[in-house]
Write a protein that holds these residues in place. Structure first.
Motif, PDB file in Angstrom:
ATOM      1  N   TYR A 175       3.769   2.770 -14.271  1.00 42.92           N
ATOM      2  CA  TYR A 175       3.539   4.305 -14.248  1.00 42.92           C
ATOM      3  C   TYR A 175       4.583   3.906 -12.407  1.00 42.92           C
ATOM      4  O   TYR A 175       4.400   5.259 -11.350  1.00 42.92           O
ATOM      5  CB  TYR A 175       1.879   5.056 -13.153  1.00 42.92           C
ATOM      6  N   GLY A 176       5.098   3.054 -12.630  1.00 46.96           N
ATOM      7  CA  GLY A 176       5.599   2.812 -11.353  1.00 46.96           C
ATOM      8  C   GLY A 176       5.555   2.349  -9.415  1.00 46.96           C
ATOM      9  O   GLY A 176       5.278   2.751  -8.518  1.00 46.96           O
ATOM     10  N   LYS A 177       3.696   2.831  -9.600  1.00 49.03           N
ATOM     11  CA  LYS A 177       3.117   2.759  -8.404  1.00 49.03           C
ATOM     12  C   LYS A 177       1.924   2.161  -9.184  1.00 49.03           C
ATOM     13  O   LYS A 177       0.999   1.934 -10.133  1.00 49.03           O
ATOM     14  CB  LYS A 177       2.338   4.420  -8.428  1.00 49.03           C
ATOM     15  N   SER A 178       1.568   1.822  -8.073  1.00 48.03           N
ATOM     16  CA  SER A 178      -0.010   0.763  -8.286  1.00 48.03           C
ATOM     17  C   SER A 178      -1.544   1.740  -8.152  1.00 48.03           C
ATOM     18  O   SER A 178      -1.106   2.490  -7.578  1.00 48.03           O
ATOM     19  CB  SER A 178      -0.699  -0.128  -6.759  1.00 48.03           C
ATOM     20  N   LEU A 179      -2.149   1.414  -8.856  1.00 46.65           N
ATOM     21  CA  LEU A 179      -3.686   1.306  -9.093  1.00 46.65           C
ATOM     22  C   LEU A 179      -4.309   2.208  -7.937  1.00 46.65           C
ATOM     23  O   LEU A 179      -4.789   3.059  -7.328  1.00 46.65           O
ATOM     24  CB  LEU A 179      -4.567   0.865 -10.120  1.00 46.65           C
ATOM     25  N   TYR A 180      -4.170   1.040  -6.824  1.00 47.85           N
ATOM     26  CA  TYR A 180      -4.678   0.599  -5.579  1.00 47.85           C
ATOM     27  C   TYR A 180      -4.223   2.243  -4.952  1.00 47.85           C
ATOM     28  O   TYR A 180      -4.672   2.848  -3.954  1.00 47.85           O
ATOM     29  CB  TYR A 180      -4.270  -0.288  -4.663  1.00 47.85           C
ATOM     30  N   SER A 181      -2.661   2.433  -4.644  1.00 48.12           N
ATOM     31  CA  SER A 181      -2.600   3.378  -3.627  1.00 48.12           C
ATOM     32  C   SER A 181      -2.801   4.049  -4.656  1.00 48.12           C
ATOM     33  O   SER A 181      -3.234   5.461  -4.307  1.00 48.12           O
ATOM     34  CB  SER A 181      -0.940   3.739  -3.570  1.00 48.12           C
ATOM     35  N   PHE A 182      -2.793   4.939  -5.817  1.00 49.90           N
ATOM     36  CA  PHE A 182      -2.939   6.270  -6.462  1.00 49.90           C
ATOM     37  C   PHE A 182      -4.626   6.874  -6.237  1.00 49.90           C
ATOM     38  O   PHE A 182      -5.192   7.102  -6.328  1.00 49.90           O
ATOM     39  CB  PHE A 182      -2.766   5.668  -8.136  1.00 49.90           C
ATOM     40  N   ILE A 183      -5.419   5.520  -5.861  1.00 50.58           N
ATOM     41  CA  ILE A 183      -6.641   5.423  -5.820  1.00 50.58           C
ATOM     42  C   ILE A 183      -6.531   5.976  -4.179  1.00 50.58           C
ATOM     43  O   ILE A 183      -7.979   7.341  -4.204  1.00 50.58           O
ATOM     44  CB  ILE A 183      -7.784   4.552  -5.959  1.00 50.58           C
ATOM     45  N   LYS A 184      -6.183   5.197  -3.592  1.00 54.05           N
ATOM     46  CA  LYS A 184      -6.011   5.790  -1.969  1.00 54.05           C
ATOM     47  C   LYS A 184      -5.801   7.408  -2.003  1.00 54.05           C
ATOM     48  O   LYS A 184      -6.099   8.044  -1.128  1.00 54.05           O
ATOM     49  CB  LYS A 184      -4.992   4.416  -1.630  1.00 54.05           C
ATOM     50  N   GLY A 185      -4.424   7.737  -2.630  1.00 57.03           N
ATOM     51  CA  GLY A 185      -3.964   8.469  -2.344  1.00 57.03           C
ATOM     52  C   GLY A 185      -5.036  10.072  -3.058  1.00 57.03           C
ATOM     53  O   GLY A 185      -5.201  10.769  -2.171  1.00 57.03           O
ATOM     54  N   ASP A 186      -6.121   9.840  -3.832  1.00 55.05           N
ATOM     55  CA  ASP A 186      -7.464  10.673  -4.875  1.00 55.05           C
ATOM     56  C   ASP A 186      -8.175  10.398  -4.094  1.00 55.05           C
ATOM     57  O   ASP A 186      -8.817  11.905  -4.293  1.00 55.05           O
ATOM     58  CB  ASP A 186      -6.849  10.142  -5.827  1.00 55.05           C
ATOM     59  N   CYS A 187      -9.111   9.747  -3.681  1.00 52.33           N
ATOM     60  CA  CYS A 187     -10.217  10.024  -3.151  1.00 52.33           C
ATOM     61  C   CYS A 187     -10.897   9.315  -1.187  1.00 52.33           C
ATOM     62  O   CYS A 187      -9.691   9.074  -0.854  1.00 52.33           O
ATOM     63  CB  CYS A 187     -10.699   8.262  -3.992  1.00 52.33           C
ATOM     64  N   SER A 188     -11.827   9.833  -1.110  1.00 47.98           N
ATOM     65  CA  SER A 188     -11.461   9.709   0.177  1.00 47.98           C
ATOM     66  C   SER A 188     -13.319   9.162   0.943  1.00 47.98           C
ATOM     67  O   SER A 188     -13.552   8.766  -0.305  1.00 47.98           O
ATOM     68  CB  SER A 188     -11.909  11.007   0.668  1.00 47.98           C
ATOM     69  N   GLY A 189     -13.415   8.751   2.285  1.00 43.28           N
ATOM     70  CA  GLY A 189     -14.769   7.883   2.490  1.00 43.28           C
ATOM     71  C   GLY A 189     -14.762   7.507   1.695  1.00 43.28           C
ATOM     72  O   GLY A 189     -13.953   6.440   1.227  1.00 43.28           O
ATOM     73  N   ASP A 190     -16.492   6.425   1.700  1.00 48.18           N
ATOM     74  CA  ASP A 190     -17.078   5.884   1.242  1.00 48.18           C
ATOM     75  C   ASP A 190     -16.485   5.123  -0.100  1.00 48.18           C
ATOM     76  O   ASP A 190     -16.723   4.286  -0.864  1.00 48.18           O
ATOM     77  CB  ASP A 190     -18.411   5.574   1.341  1.00 48.18           C
ATOM     78  N   TYR A 191     -16.151   5.886  -1.078  1.00 47.99           N
ATOM     79  CA  TYR A 191     -16.109   6.555  -2.566  1.00 47.99           C
ATOM     80  C   TYR A 191     -14.878   5.728  -2.489  1.00 47.99           C
ATOM     81  O   TYR A 191     -14.472   5.417  -3.588  1.00 47.99           O
ATOM     82  CB  TYR A 191     -16.110   8.038  -3.260  1.00 47.99           C
ATOM     83  N   ARG A 192     -14.422   6.147  -1.914  1.00 50.34           N
ATOM     84  CA  ARG A 192     -12.614   5.530  -2.221  1.00 50.34           C
ATOM     85  C   ARG A 192     -12.465   4.125  -1.484  1.00 50.34           C
ATOM     86  O   ARG A 192     -12.238   3.186  -2.241  1.00 50.34           O
ATOM     87  CB  ARG A 192     -11.097   6.187  -1.179  1.00 50.34           C
ATOM     88  N   LYS A 193     -13.260   4.172  -0.152  1.00 48.85           N
ATOM     89  CA  LYS A 193     -13.766   2.277  -0.138  1.00 48.85           C
ATOM     90  C   LYS A 193     -14.240   1.543  -0.729  1.00 48.85           C
ATOM     91  O   LYS A 193     -13.346   0.366  -1.025  1.00 48.85           O
ATOM     92  CB  LYS A 193     -14.419   2.894   1.485  1.00 48.85           C
ATOM     93  N   VAL A 194     -15.591   2.059  -1.432  1.00 43.89           N
ATOM     94  CA  VAL A 194     -15.674   0.694  -3.069  1.00 43.89           C
ATOM     95  C   VAL A 194     -15.529   0.687  -3.603  1.00 43.89           C
ATOM     96  O   VAL A 194     -14.788  -0.215  -4.382  1.00 43.89           O
ATOM     97  CB  VAL A 194     -17.007   1.642  -2.826  1.00 43.89           C
ATOM     98  N   LEU A 195     -14.571   2.171  -4.166  1.00 46.01           N
ATOM     99  CA  LEU A 195     -12.899   1.884  -5.662  1.00 46.01           C
ATOM    100  C   LEU A 195     -12.338   0.504  -5.451  1.00 46.01           C
ATOM    101  O   LEU A 195     -11.635   0.233  -6.574  1.00 46.01           O
ATOM    102  CB  LEU A 195     -13.216   3.595  -5.889  1.00 46.01           C
ATOM    103  N   LEU A 196     -11.928   1.336  -4.371  1.00 45.96           N
ATOM    104  CA  LEU A 196     -10.452   0.156  -3.443  1.00 45.96           C
ATOM    105  C   LEU A 196     -11.220  -1.355  -3.766  1.00 45.96           C
ATOM    106  O   LEU A 196     -10.366  -2.097  -4.367  1.00 45.96           O
ATOM    107  CB  LEU A 196      -9.848   0.290  -2.154  1.00 45.96           C
ATOM    108  N   ARG A 197     -12.149  -1.704  -3.432  1.00 44.59           N
ATOM    109  CA  ARG A 197     -13.365  -2.965  -3.351  1.00 44.59           C
ATOM    110  C   ARG A 197     -12.846  -3.350  -4.585  1.00 44.59           C
ATOM    111  O   ARG A 197     -13.051  -4.240  -5.178  1.00 44.59           O
ATOM    112  CB  ARG A 197     -14.453  -2.995  -2.796  1.00 44.59           C
ATOM    113  N   LEU A 198     -12.929  -2.279  -5.594  1.00 45.74           N
ATOM    114  CA  LEU A 198     -13.922  -2.703  -7.272  1.00 45.74           C
ATOM    115  C   LEU A 198     -11.983  -3.226  -7.918  1.00 45.74           C
ATOM    116  O   LEU A 198     -12.371  -4.319  -8.612  1.00 45.74           O
ATOM    117  CB  LEU A 198     -14.001  -1.623  -8.116  1.00 45.74           C
TER     118      LEU A 198
END
Length: 304
Positions: free
Chosen positions: A278-301
């Motif tokens: 997809y030419g984009k990192s999974l990290y940046s995709f999650i970052k752009g799609d989720c928010s708050g603590d939900y985003r924080k924990v997914l980014l750590r995973l």
């Protein structure tokens, strides 16, 4: 690693006024799944409280679901997800397909054992009562965990299988789905890779294109998932993640399940495939799609 230390740190994060979500994320994401199980036991023995209950009362929403998922042993997590897929409101076919098409025989065997213990009926019974026709037969076949897991490739048989698939689909009017089921759900991975090559030679198209033109609905999705998992599980999961986030709204069920269940298995490979595809990192995709603590924990995973 000290289970005692982590247990007390978690209690501290939840005690008193307000919850320290950052501390909870920090503690749980640095541990692996078996360490988290030790913390769970130690929490009860040294603090006298149930960690899952405490987490549930302090957290909410998708963030809570990720944390509880992380605290659940791998097999039990799959068991709960499969049960939710058949017993929730409506059937979550995508979840059934994803888990059954991607797990190893050993994983499927453990899922079946634990499912029966937990719910008093077999996974197969629940699948059979909740799905129908050929789609049901594919799921039941996958749920037996009976795929050949060897590495032996018989060239003549591979050629014959490819011819069989061609004659069961592209070549005839109507499709003989049983042939597809038999070959795709029982042969070993190396053999199937050879079959797919031979098939392209015979049919002049990829096996996936044939499945798309010959089948439809859940059956099509299931067989495509089987082919994708044979070719590359990380690529299959990368696509699952991409589709869960692209477009309007997020399919949180899929996003959470893949992030939690693959975090210690092949997340690095999934990230690599995601970037390639997809030419984009999974990290940046999650970052752009989720928010708050939900985003924080997914980014750590996701890591990195």
């Amino acid at each position: 690693f000290s289970a005692e230390q982590e247990a007390h740190a978690l209690r501290k994060a939840m005690k008193g006024f307000g919850t320290d979500e950052d501390a909870i994320i920090e503690i749980l994401t640095k541990l692996n799944v078996s360490q988290r199980q030790q913390v769970l036991i130690t929490y009860k023995s040294s603090i006298g409280r149930d960690l899952i209950d405490d987490l549930k009362s302090e957290l909410s929403g998708n963030f809570e679901r990720v944390i509880i998922g992380m605290m659940t042993p791998t097999t039990m997590y799959d068991v709960h997800e499969l049960r939710r897929a058949v017993k929730g409101a409506g059937t979550d076919e995508g979840c059934l397909i994803e888990i059954l098409a991607s797990r190893t025989n050993e994983e499927i065997r453990r899922i079946n054992e634990n499912y029966k213990l937990q719910y008093g009926c077999t996974l197969e019974e629940d699948i059979a009562s909740d799905t129908s026709s050929m789609f049901r037969r594919v799921l039941v076949s996958l749920a037996t965990g009976n795929r050949d897991e060897g590495t032996y490739v018989d060239d003549a048989l591979a050629q014959q299988d490819a011819q069989c698939l061609y004659e069961a689909g592209e070549k005839k009017w109507g499709t003989d789905e049983v042939q597809f089921l038999t070959i795709l759900c029982t042969r070993n991975r190396y053999h199937l890779m050879r079959v797919f090559d031979a098939y392209r030679g015979i049919a002049n198209k990829d096996i996936m294109d044939s499945i798309k033109s010959e089948m439809s609905g859940d059956l099509e999705d299931a067989l495509l998932a089987v082919v994708k998992c044979v070719r590359s599980k990380p690529a299959y999961f990368a696509e699952r993640l991409y589709k869960s986030m692209k477009g309007l709204g997020t399919d949180d069920n899929t996003l959470i399940r893949v992030m939690v269940s693959r975090s210690e298995i092949d997340m690095l490979e999934i990230r690599r495939e995601f970037l390639t595809m997809y030419g984009k990192s999974l990290y940046s995709f999650i970052k752009g799609d989720c928010s708050g603590d939900y985003r924080k924990v997914l980014l750590r995973l996701c890591g990195g």
